[in-house]
Design an enzyme around this catalytic site. Structure first.
Site, PDB file in Angstrom:
ATOM      1  N   SER A   1      33.365  21.422 -27.793  1.00  0.00           N
ATOM      2  CA  SER A   1      31.844  20.504 -27.694  1.00  0.00           C
ATOM      3  C   SER A   1      32.847  19.167 -26.697  1.00  0.00           C
ATOM      4  O   SER A   1      32.860  20.034 -25.730  1.00  0.00           O
ATOM      5  CB  SER A   1      32.184  19.435 -29.071  1.00  0.00           C
TER       6      SER A   1
ATOM      7  N   ASP B   1      22.482  23.668 -31.941  1.00  0.00           N
ATOM      8  CA  ASP B   1      23.362  23.351 -32.293  1.00  0.00           C
ATOM      9  C   ASP B   1      23.032  21.694 -32.228  1.00  0.00           C
ATOM     10  O   ASP B   1      21.835  21.050 -30.973  1.00  0.00           O
ATOM     11  CB  ASP B   1      24.126  23.465 -30.557  1.00  0.00           C
TER      12      ASP B   1
ATOM     13  N   HIS C   1      27.167  22.720 -35.409  1.00  0.00           N
ATOM     14  CA  HIS C   1      28.115  22.459 -33.383  1.00  0.00           C
ATOM     15  C   HIS C   1      29.040  23.402 -33.876  1.00  0.00           C
ATOM     16  O   HIS C   1      30.387  23.466 -34.346  1.00  0.00           O
ATOM     17  CB  HIS C   1      28.142  20.988 -33.820  1.00  0.00           C
TER      18      HIS C   1
END
Length: 515
Positions: free
Chosen positions: A224, A454, A482
């Site tokens: 991320s 996602d 995610h």
């Protein structure tokens, strides 16, 4: 907004109430590209690059800890230093040692050391842990590295309950005041470090750590926001790139308003996937109609909570209003493994007027402990985001103009996420970063991983980053949740393991599914 997951501790995510900041005007991508730093280490930085780390036991079996020094301000390397916490777990063997593998779970604000000690150095594939020293540094301003602090527990309770869907000027003023108080608290408690927690500075810290660990090149797995950090490192030091995995990729070329709008659409995509699963079950609290009908029912429930919050049984007297309920739902979008918990929490709240389940999800998202204290995550998240890019909106009037665009992106979450993007407008430190394309010319192959549904880092961001990087290799996971590595796809895991262990990057455009 931050990025955080429920499956593994401190997985990255941009949060409601603390959206990524960004350019007030843009819906286009940046034209400017990040310039690499000179290959030779500046003489004034030599004391930092030549430092020796004094490793010690740190209370967690098998791990060593140390403290690293870096310039507080890289423009003034002879000035004060900042102390950064470092940890590692040495390679277990057998097999050839491949050096250090740094990990970062994202956030910004997630503790890399917490992630290392509770998951990465224990749960990554055995072959990876056998050949790499697993290592992490808490970024400046985060967790053990001179953490940014802003509000006490009671103040944070009030902040997290602030109405982020104002119905009139009075409520809009209250929301703006909440953002102002948050920013003022950060300046009061952490004013010295606030100007120096940017992603560029943290990437430069990682290069000092690379040298201190004795590695010629950096090998790294970032999730991320950790992909933005890793890509920034590659842009600054392309010749020092080893094996980089950027999982759940962010697009560094986007201004924040565009980024926030994209992410809003990502949450809508994830919610529709949850709703499709839910409405097919006889006990779905959102009914048995279409995904669109489920979204309307959830939004109607949020509106009811806005008018009349419900009890939670919380010892501190908190009730479940729209803000906390929305955060609880968003938290469960990061991992489809949390869907059963969300169904139960929604059913209890909607049927029995008991908000305890959704409050628990919200507390996990904010990292609020049972004693009412909060981790540093949300404070560091705002500090980094508001420094990395100019604010998404300058005023409440700006937000109102963009509401139709955000609500189109997500009828369920759009209004709240648009207003949450206003937070950096009141930040006490002017942004030092800007949207930039990252090419990293000359870097070794870099694996960029994107998940098609996602919620927090939309798939198009991975496509964009892989296209920007001169050596980017896009690996696609067709699934929910995610990030992708370690989430159940043998195809994804095998491709990444082969890259980390043998240096063989997957073919650009390789696609994988679950299982």
């Amino acid at each position: 907004m931050r990025i955080r997951g429920l499956r593994t501790p401190a997985t990255a995510f941009l949060a409601a109430g603390l959206l990524i900041s960004g350019c007030s005007a843009g819906s286009t991508t940046a034209d400017v590209s990040m310039a690499a730093l000179p290959r030779a280490t500046p003489q004034e930085l030599s004391p930092y690059y030549e430092q020796k780390l004094n490793w010690r036991e740190c209370g967690v079996a098998g791990f060593e800890c140390s403290t690293m020094r870096a310039p507080l301000d890289y423009a003034k390397p002879d000035g004060p230093a900042i102390k950064l916490a470092v940890s590692r777990k040495k390679a277990t063997g057998p097999g050839k040692r491949l050096g250090s593998l740094l990990v970062n779970p994202g956030g910004p604000g997630g503790s890399a050391i917490g992630y290392l000690q509770s998951y990465a150095a224990l749960g990554y594939p055995e072959a990876v842990r056998a050949q790499y020293d697993m290592a992490a540094v808490d970024p400046r301003g985060v967790a053990r590295s001179e953490p940014v602090t802003c509000l006490d527990g009671k103040q944070m309770d009030a902040y997290t309950q602030t109405d982020v869907t104002p119905d009139d000027e009075r409520e809009a003023g209250q929301l703006s005041l909440s953002f102002r108080k948050f920013a003022a608290g950060c300046e009061k408690r952490s004013g010295e470090v606030l100007p120096h927690v940017s992603t560029v500075e943290t990437a430069r810290d990682m290069d000092i750590l690379r040298a201190a660990l004795g590695d010629e090149k950096l090998s790294y797995v970032g999730a991320s926001y950790g992909t933005f950090l890793g890509a920034t490192y590659a842009g600054l030091y392309p010749d020092r790139v080893g094996r980089l995995v950027l999982d759940g990729a962010m697009d560094p070329s986007l201004p924040a308003r565009r980024m926030n709008r994209d992410q809003t659409a990502g949450f809508e995509t994830a919610f529709r996937s949850f709703a499709k699963d839910c409405v097919g079950r006889p006990d779905c609290p959102l009914g048995t109609g279409s995904e669109s009908d489920a979204g309307k029912r959830l939004k109607s429930f949020f509106d009811e909570l806005d008018r009349a919050p419900i009890p939670t049984g919380d010892s501190d007297g908190r009730k479940l209003g729209e803000a906390l309920a929305t955060t609880g739902v968003i938290a469960a979008m990061y991992d489809e493994g949390a869907w059963p918990q969300l169904r139960t929490a929604l059913a209890t709240a909607m049927r029995d007027k008991d908000g305890a389940g959704l409050l628990s999800l919200s507390d996990s998202y904010y990292e609020r402990d049972g004693d009412g204290t909060y981790a540093n995550l949300m404070f560091a998240n705002a500090a980094v985001n508001c420094l990395d890019l100019p604010p998404a909106f300058d005023s409440a009037a700006d937000v109102r103009k963009s509401l139709p665009d955000f609500e189109k992106a997500s009828p369920v979450f759009g209004e709240g996420l648009a207003w949450a993007s206003l937070n950096c407008a009141y930040w006490p430190v002017k942004a030092t970063g800007e949207p930039q394309r990252i090419k990293a010319d000359g870097a070794a192959p870099i694996v960029v991983v994107g998940t098609t549904r996602d919620p927090a880092t939309p798939y198009r961001w991975a496509e964009s980053l892989a296209d920007q990087l001169s050596s980017g290799k896009l690996l696609t996971y067709e699934g929910d949740g995610h990030t992708a590595y370690g989430r159940g796809s043998k195809c994804v895991d095998s491709a990444i393991n082969a890259y980390l262990l043998k240096g063989k990057a997957p073919d650009d455009g390789k696609r994988c599914s679950q299982g």
